[in-house]
Design a protein around this motif. Structure first.
Motif, PDB file in Angstrom:
ATOM      1  N   THR A  11      50.794  38.482  33.823  1.00  0.00           N
ATOM      2  CA  THR A  11      49.661  37.984  34.606  1.00  0.00           C
ATOM      3  C   THR A  11      49.606  38.607  35.994  1.00  0.00           C
ATOM      4  OG1 THR A  11      50.932  36.085  35.444  1.00  0.00           O
ATOM      5  CG2 THR A  11      49.681  35.773  33.409  1.00  0.00           C
ATOM      6  N   THR A  14      50.768  43.337  34.597  1.00  0.00           N
ATOM      7  CA  THR A  14      49.663  43.511  33.650  1.00  0.00           C
ATOM      8  C   THR A  14      48.778  42.275  33.778  1.00  0.00           C
ATOM      9  OG1 THR A  14      51.123  44.700  32.140  1.00  0.00           O
ATOM     10  CG2 THR A  14      49.047  43.905  31.256  1.00  0.00           C
ATOM     11  N   PRO A  15      47.546  42.421  34.266  1.00  0.00           N
ATOM     12  CA  PRO A  15      46.763  41.232  34.653  1.00  0.00           C
ATOM     13  C   PRO A  15      46.067  40.538  33.486  1.00  0.00           C
ATOM     14  CG  PRO A  15      45.534  43.217  35.183  1.00  0.00           C
ATOM     15  CD  PRO A  15      46.870  43.673  34.656  1.00  0.00           C
ATOM     16  N   SER A  16      46.845  39.985  32.574  1.00  0.00           N
ATOM     17  CA  SER A  16      46.258  39.251  31.449  1.00  0.00           C
ATOM     18  C   SER A  16      45.728  37.894  31.931  1.00  0.00           C
ATOM     19  CB  SER A  16      47.312  39.018  30.373  1.00  0.00           C
ATOM     20  OG  SER A  16      47.842  40.251  29.916  1.00  0.00           O
ATOM     21  N   TRP A  18      42.998  40.222  30.228  1.00  0.00           N
ATOM     22  CA  TRP A  18      42.325  41.358  30.837  1.00  0.00           C
ATOM     23  C   TRP A  18      41.365  41.961  29.817  1.00  0.00           C
ATOM     24  CZ3 TRP A  18      45.444  46.338  32.508  1.00  0.00           C
ATOM     25  CH2 TRP A  18      44.583  47.224  33.176  1.00  0.00           C
ATOM     26  N   GLU A  20      37.743  44.569  29.592  1.00  0.00           N
ATOM     27  CA  GLU A  20      37.045  45.593  30.356  1.00  0.00           C
ATOM     28  C   GLU A  20      35.833  46.116  29.599  1.00  0.00           C
ATOM     29  OE1 GLU A  20      37.376  47.049  33.248  1.00  0.00           O
ATOM     30  OE2 GLU A  20      39.417  46.772  33.979  1.00  0.00           O
ATOM     31  N   LEU A  46      41.061  49.451  36.931  1.00  0.00           N
ATOM     32  CA  LEU A  46      41.379  48.634  38.095  1.00  0.00           C
ATOM     33  C   LEU A  46      40.749  49.198  39.355  1.00  0.00           C
ATOM     34  CD1 LEU A  46      45.168  48.216  37.264  1.00  0.00           C
ATOM     35  CD2 LEU A  46      43.394  46.486  36.954  1.00  0.00           C
ATOM     36  N   LYS A  57      46.333  41.339  39.486  1.00  0.00           N
ATOM     37  CA  LYS A  57      45.389  40.327  39.006  1.00  0.00           C
ATOM     38  C   LYS A  57      44.043  40.435  39.715  1.00  0.00           C
ATOM     39  CE  LYS A  57      44.663  36.729  36.345  1.00  0.00           C
ATOM     40  NZ  LYS A  57      44.739  36.825  34.875  1.00  0.00           N
ATOM     41  N   VAL A  60      41.306  43.587  38.743  1.00  0.00           N
ATOM     42  CA  VAL A  60      40.461  43.719  37.549  1.00  0.00           C
ATOM     43  C   VAL A  60      39.023  43.840  38.016  1.00  0.00           C
ATOM     44  CG1 VAL A  60      39.697  42.611  35.430  1.00  0.00           C
ATOM     45  CG2 VAL A  60      42.081  42.411  36.157  1.00  0.00           C
TER      46      VAL A  60
END
Length: 234
Positions: A11, A14-16, A18, A20, A46, A57, A60
């Motif tokens: 999180t 890796t900004p889960s 996520w 795109e 990003l 985070k 995104v």
């Protein structure tokens, strides 16, 4: 998700979760008893809202437009020799600003399932070209041209153990034959600025117990030990 929170490396570094705007390909090859799957996408990627507090985070980007002319590339290859094991490798590369500064990430993950026992693990590392946090509104205090962190890393290891207590079924309705318990233990580390020891260094140990009367309904309880800085809870 057997625990109430996702692993912190997934999180922050890796900004889960996520998702795109983009396009790509995915597929699978059968190599005898082995399976090889792949996926690769070109996405907006990003932006420059990369900070030590929240990691990637806040970076995104918009689903409607990109903040630069570059498209990020992201992909994963996974190998599965049987139904019990999968090992994957992922990568990401893309500019985060108009000056050509890039974010590069790589990760390894694995899932092992042996009857009542499951093992999940992932490690991720990120390298970020020197640049500045930007992209906030002109009046925002966050738009202070701070330097972005140049390195991040994280990992987690989780075990899940599924079991039943036969005596419990005497108290359950007859139409709940698949009720199960799951005991979980997870250790994790997330560092959103590898150049310094501070609040961004998070160590976390979680022990939990779930009860699922049916697959799609779960009661969860857990105990978390969290520390920041150089100290760890284990």
């Amino acid at each position: 998700q057997d625990l109430t929170e996702r692993p912190k490396p997934l999180t922050t570094v890796t900004p889960s979760t996520w998702f795109e705007s983009g396009a790509g390909f995915f597929g699978r090859f059968d190599l005898g008893r082995h399976k090889l799957s792949y996926e690769v996408y070109a996405i907006n990627g990003l932006d420059a809202k990369i900070g030590e507090e929240a990691g990637m985070k806040g970076a995104v980007g918009s689903k409607g437009e990109d903040n630069n002319d570059d498209k990020a590339l992201v992909g994963r290859v996974a190998w599965s020799p049987s139904l019990h094991l999968e090992v994957g490798a992922s990568g990401y590369t893309g500019d985060y600003d108009d000056s050509g500064h890039r974010v590069r990430m790589g990760s390894l993950d694995t899932t092992l399932k042996l009857g009542w026992f499951e093992l999940q693990a992932e490690a991720v590392v990120a390298g970020i070209d020197p640049g500045f946090v930007e992209g906030f509104s002109a009046g925002s205090p966050a738009n202070a041209r701070r330097a972005v962190p140049e390195g991040m890393l994280g990992w987690y290891l989780q075990t899940n153990m599924h079991f039943t207590w036969p005596w419990l079924f005497r108290f359950l309705p007859d139409d709940l034959p698949d009720a199960t318990f799951t005991a979980m233990l997870r250790a994790e580390v997330a560092d959103t600025n590898t150049a310094a020891v501070g609040a961004s260094d998070t160590h976390k140990l979680t022990a939990g117990l779930n009860f699922r009367p049916i697959e799609n309904y779960v009661l969860k309880t857990e105990l978390q030990f969290v520390s920041h800085g150089a100290h760890s809870p284990w």
